[in-house]
Design a protein around this motif. Sequence first.
Motif, mmCIF file in Angstrom:
data_model
loop_
_atom_site.group_PDB
_atom_site.id
_atom_site.type_symbol
_atom_site.label_atom_id
_atom_site.label_comp_id
_atom_site.label_asym_id
_atom_site.label_seq_id
_atom_site.Cartn_x
_atom_site.Cartn_y
_atom_site.Cartn_z
ATOM 1 N N ALA A 219 0.843 -1.204 0.000
ATOM 2 C CA ALA A 219 0.000 0.000 0.000
ATOM 3 C C ALA A 219 0.878 1.253 0.000
ATOM 4 O O ALA A 219 0.606 2.213 -0.741
ATOM 5 C CB ALA A 219 -0.944 -0.003 1.205
ATOM 6 N N LYS A 220 1.933 1.252 0.813
ATOM 7 C CA LYS A 220 2.852 2.404 0.857
ATOM 8 C C LYS A 220 3.478 2.655 -0.511
ATOM 9 O O LYS A 220 3.587 3.800 -0.954
ATOM 10 C CB LYS A 220 3.958 2.173 1.886
ATOM 11 N N ILE B 261 -3.578 15.204 5.682
ATOM 12 C CA ILE B 261 -3.961 13.825 5.957
ATOM 13 C C ILE B 261 -4.845 13.365 4.803
ATOM 14 O O ILE B 261 -5.759 14.084 4.390
ATOM 15 C CB ILE B 261 -4.705 13.663 7.294
ATOM 16 N N VAL B 262 -4.551 12.190 4.280
ATOM 17 C CA VAL B 262 -5.343 11.595 3.206
ATOM 18 C C VAL B 262 -5.777 10.207 3.646
ATOM 19 O O VAL B 262 -4.976 9.442 4.190
ATOM 20 C CB VAL B 262 -4.531 11.491 1.889
ATOM 21 N N LEU B 263 -7.048 9.898 3.424
ATOM 22 C CA LEU B 263 -7.538 8.532 3.575
ATOM 23 C C LEU B 263 -7.602 7.931 2.182
ATOM 24 O O LEU B 263 -8.127 8.548 1.258
ATOM 25 C CB LEU B 263 -8.928 8.508 4.210
ATOM 26 N N TRP B 264 -7.044 6.745 2.028
ATOM 27 C CA TRP B 264 -6.998 6.036 0.757
ATOM 28 C C TRP B 264 -7.911 4.818 0.828
ATOM 29 O O TRP B 264 -8.009 4.171 1.867
ATOM 30 C CB TRP B 264 -5.580 5.557 0.478
ATOM 31 N N LYS B 265 -8.535 4.503 -0.308
ATOM 32 C CA LYS B 265 -9.308 3.268 -0.402
ATOM 33 C C LYS B 265 -9.039 2.636 -1.757
ATOM 34 O O LYS B 265 -8.611 3.308 -2.701
ATOM 35 C CB LYS B 265 -10.801 3.518 -0.201
ATOM 36 N N LYS B 266 -9.292 1.342 -1.833
ATOM 37 C CA LYS B 266 -9.098 0.640 -3.100
ATOM 38 C C LYS B 266 -10.328 0.831 -3.974
ATOM 39 O O LYS B 266 -11.463 0.701 -3.513
ATOM 40 C CB LYS B 266 -8.846 -0.840 -2.869
ATOM 41 N N GLU B 267 -10.054 1.161 -5.231
ATOM 42 C CA GLU B 267 -11.110 1.279 -6.226
ATOM 43 C C GLU B 267 -10.601 0.594 -7.492
ATOM 44 O O GLU B 267 -9.545 0.980 -8.013
ATOM 45 C CB GLU B 267 -11.428 2.757 -6.482
ATOM 46 N N ASN B 268 -11.312 -0.417 -7.933
ATOM 47 C CA ASN B 268 -10.894 -1.200 -9.102
ATOM 48 C C ASN B 268 -9.466 -1.720 -8.951
ATOM 49 O O ASN B 268 -8.682 -1.684 -9.896
ATOM 50 C CB ASN B 268 -11.047 -0.390 -10.386
ATOM 51 N N GLY B 269 -9.122 -2.148 -7.738
ATOM 52 C CA GLY B 269 -7.823 -2.755 -7.483
ATOM 53 C C GLY B 269 -6.676 -1.784 -7.262
ATOM 54 O O GLY B 269 -5.547 -2.212 -7.038
#
Length: 164
Positions: free
Chosen positions: A39-40, A137-145
């Motif tokens: 992820a990093k 600050i950023v929140l990340w999420k998976k979208e289409n992998g």
Amino acid sequence: MKSMQSFMVALIMVALISCNNEPAADTTSAAPAFSLDSAKAAIAASNDAFMAAFTKGDSTGVAACYATDGKIMPAGMPAIEGQAGISGFVAASVHMGLKDFKLSTSNVWGGEELVGEEGTYTLTAADGTAVDNGKYIVLWKKENGAWKMFRDVWTSNVPPAPVK
């Protein structure tokens, strides 16, 4: 008699083996395990793409780093949601003379659902003048992998201009 004993031993063995109630492991549909290091690396690559697109004045390229339902929350104004809104905000920023956007990540944490990133930023005008610096600050999420920015909030370290 010997064959009867062999038959009974075999029957007991089959019965014992068939009593294993644990389901067989399904290795064909198992999702890959979450890796914070992966992820990093993905976040670092996305940040590089973000900075390169901003420097080129490519607001669509910047917006592509965000999830389709991504939201930016700049100080002093309402939140802006969606890639089209984010692209418009970036285009207006570039039109105002902002040229370079540098990000420096200090920490990344989270799990497979959401990953948080914190760091610092510097904004520079086309003439090379430092315009702003601060933290984010950023929140990340998976979208289409792919890891995409989901929520992005930043605050300036530059004090506001005095009220006249």
